[in-house]
Design a protein around this motif. Sequence first.
Motif, PDB file in Angstrom:
ATOM      1  N   LYS A 280       0.837  -1.205   0.000  1.00 17.18           N
ATOM      2  CA  LYS A 280       0.000   0.000   0.000  1.00 17.18           C
ATOM      3  C   LYS A 280       0.873   1.257   0.000  1.00 17.18           C
ATOM      4  CE  LYS A 280      -3.386   2.463   2.885  1.00 17.18           C
ATOM      5  NZ  LYS A 280      -4.151   2.435   4.165  1.00 17.18           N
ATOM      6  N   THR A 281       1.922   1.237   0.805  1.00 19.92           N
ATOM      7  CA  THR A 281       2.831   2.384   0.897  1.00 19.92           C
ATOM      8  C   THR A 281       3.598   2.576  -0.396  1.00 19.92           C
ATOM      9  OG1 THR A 281       3.105   1.829   3.238  1.00 19.92           O
ATOM     10  CG2 THR A 281       4.657   3.414   2.301  1.00 19.92           C
ATOM     11  N   ARG A 282       4.165   1.475  -0.907  1.00 19.31           N
ATOM     12  CA  ARG A 282       4.960   1.571  -2.137  1.00 19.31           C
ATOM     13  C   ARG A 282       4.091   1.996  -3.320  1.00 19.31           C
ATOM     14  NH1 ARG A 282       8.023   1.098   1.415  1.00 19.31           N
ATOM     15  NH2 ARG A 282       8.023   3.312   0.879  1.00 19.31           N
ATOM     16  N   ASP A 283       2.865   1.506  -3.387  1.00 19.74           N
ATOM     17  CA  ASP A 283       1.975   1.879  -4.487  1.00 19.74           C
ATOM     18  C   ASP A 283       1.648   3.365  -4.457  1.00 19.74           C
ATOM     19  OD1 ASP A 283       1.961  -0.731  -5.329  1.00 19.74           O
ATOM     20  OD2 ASP A 283      -0.047  -1.197  -4.550  1.00 19.74           O
ATOM     21  N   LEU A 284       1.398   3.896  -3.261  1.00 21.31           N
ATOM     22  CA  LEU A 284       1.061   5.316  -3.153  1.00 21.31           C
ATOM     23  C   LEU A 284       2.252   6.196  -3.511  1.00 21.31           C
ATOM     24  CD1 LEU A 284      -0.879   7.603  -2.342  1.00 21.31           C
ATOM     25  CD2 LEU A 284      -0.050   7.346   0.011  1.00 21.31           C
ATOM     26  N   LEU A 285       3.426   5.851  -2.985  1.00 18.66           N
ATOM     27  CA  LEU A 285       4.610   6.681  -3.203  1.00 18.66           C
ATOM     28  C   LEU A 285       5.297   6.383  -4.527  1.00 18.66           C
ATOM     29  CD1 LEU A 285       6.153   6.707   0.384  1.00 18.66           C
ATOM     30  CD2 LEU A 285       4.553   8.329  -0.656  1.00 18.66           C
ATOM     31  N   ASP A 286       5.001   5.220  -5.114  1.00 24.65           N
ATOM     32  CA  ASP A 286       5.602   4.815  -6.394  1.00 24.65           C
ATOM     33  C   ASP A 286       7.129   4.929  -6.340  1.00 24.65           C
ATOM     34  OD1 ASP A 286       5.605   3.885  -9.014  1.00 24.65           O
ATOM     35  OD2 ASP A 286       5.434   5.895  -9.882  1.00 24.65           O
ATOM     36  N   ASP A 287       7.703   4.429  -5.251  1.00 27.81           N
ATOM     37  CA  ASP A 287       9.147   4.573  -5.043  1.00 27.81           C
ATOM     38  C   ASP A 287       9.904   3.251  -5.073  1.00 27.81           C
ATOM     39  OD1 ASP A 287       8.135   3.565  -2.685  1.00 27.81           O
ATOM     40  OD2 ASP A 287       8.974   5.123  -1.393  1.00 27.81           O
ATOM     41  N   GLY A 288       9.229   2.163  -5.442  1.00 32.83           N
ATOM     42  CA  GLY A 288       9.926   0.893  -5.589  1.00 32.83           C
ATOM     43  C   GLY A 288      10.303   0.249  -4.271  1.00 32.83           C
ATOM     44  N   TYR A 289      10.926  -0.909  -4.378  1.00 30.63           N
ATOM     45  CA  TYR A 289      11.330  -1.683  -3.213  1.00 30.63           C
ATOM     46  C   TYR A 289      12.854  -1.775  -3.161  1.00 30.63           C
ATOM     47  CZ  TYR A 289       6.497  -3.379  -2.912  1.00 30.63           C
ATOM     48  OH  TYR A 289       5.139  -3.461  -2.789  1.00 30.63           O
ATOM     49  N   THR A 290      13.424  -1.633  -1.981  1.00 31.48           N
ATOM     50  CA  THR A 290      14.867  -1.813  -1.793  1.00 31.48           C
ATOM     51  C   THR A 290      15.074  -2.921  -0.777  1.00 31.48           C
ATOM     52  OG1 THR A 290      15.290   0.524  -2.242  1.00 31.48           O
ATOM     53  CG2 THR A 290      17.037  -0.718  -1.148  1.00 31.48           C
ATOM     54  N   HIS A 291      15.864  -3.923  -1.139  1.00 35.92           N
ATOM     55  CA  HIS A 291      16.090  -5.063  -0.251  1.00 35.92           C
ATOM     56  C   HIS A 291      16.869  -4.641   0.991  1.00 35.92           C
ATOM     57  CE1 HIS A 291      17.476  -9.058   1.072  1.00 35.92           C
ATOM     58  NE2 HIS A 291      16.413  -9.507   0.441  1.00 35.92           N
ATOM     59  N   TRP A 292      16.573  -5.296   2.103  1.00 31.53           N
ATOM     60  CA  TRP A 292      17.205  -4.925   3.361  1.00 31.53           C
ATOM     61  C   TRP A 292      18.730  -5.051   3.310  1.00 31.53           C
ATOM     62  CZ3 TRP A 292      20.116  -8.626   5.787  1.00 31.53           C
ATOM     63  CH2 TRP A 292      19.806  -9.977   5.554  1.00 31.53           C
ATOM     64  N   ARG A 293      19.246  -5.993   2.541  1.00 36.06           N
ATOM     65  CA  ARG A 293      20.701  -6.158   2.513  1.00 36.06           C
ATOM     66  C   ARG A 293      21.381  -4.983   1.803  1.00 36.06           C
ATOM     67  NH1 ARG A 293      24.025 -11.633   2.899  1.00 36.06           N
ATOM     68  NH2 ARG A 293      26.110 -10.754   2.673  1.00 36.06           N
TER      69      ARG A 293
END
Length: 282
Positions: free
Chosen positions: A255-268
Amino acid sequence: MKVLITGAKGQLGRGLIASAPSGTTLVPVDIDECDLTDADAIRSLVQAEAPDLVINAAAYTAVDKAEDDEETARAINSGAVAALAGAHTGKMVHVSTDFVFDGTSPRAYVPKDVRNPVSVYGRTKAEGEDHLRSGDILVRTAWVYTAGGANFVRTMLRLMAEKPALNVVTDQIGSPTWAPVLAETIWGLVAKDASGTFHHSDAGVASWYDFAVAIQEEALALGLLQDAIPITPVPTSAYPTPASRPAFSLLDCSKTRDLLDDGYTHWRTNLRKMLKEEASLG
């Protein structure tokens, strides 16, 4: 925009200050400026500063200590939220935790999932959430860390330098959260004039054991550690603690990523960035 930030000296608070949008007037507040167990002091502060936005990044986070100090935990995690919401007529952002869930879900927790905390810390944080109003923003997060802070990463670095071997719990599952990106996410939600409940953590899944192994590998590569030591995965039962922890507390952040359209960054990836900052601190 004038923004009052509580918990300003904490890991998230420092991230919020560092990434504040241009033109923002910040009122950073910590224990030295306002006792968050004192509702009258909180109301006086809000009335005196008259901020446009309040970001409550403060919390009582000593999970085990809270079992014997419930009054203080509740005053900060719930009472302070009520006082802030009661005194401030504008929008508030409140930061909560994966500990409001019981850890029995078969999938990552979405914002609307039923809460069922299993510790005093989790219960008092859930109570705090209930004081928010319809126009406010609730952001749940987990496993927060940053360079120079008091957190699991820096504790592991110290122990890995001091100990011949470590045992780390492998049956508690979630995802780490690098505080600077959490701060950027909060500012992003504010810019979108969002309201309601959102989740934020770094992408991917880990146990504390997985996290520890990655910390050692990345730290060795950066020269923060000189030698590798054995790290053994152990069950939670091997380390009984006063407070229960959710065994599975992965947060669904779609929900957060869809709203901000900022993609996902892996924790590592974010761990590597944090350790590079840690190395620069000497």
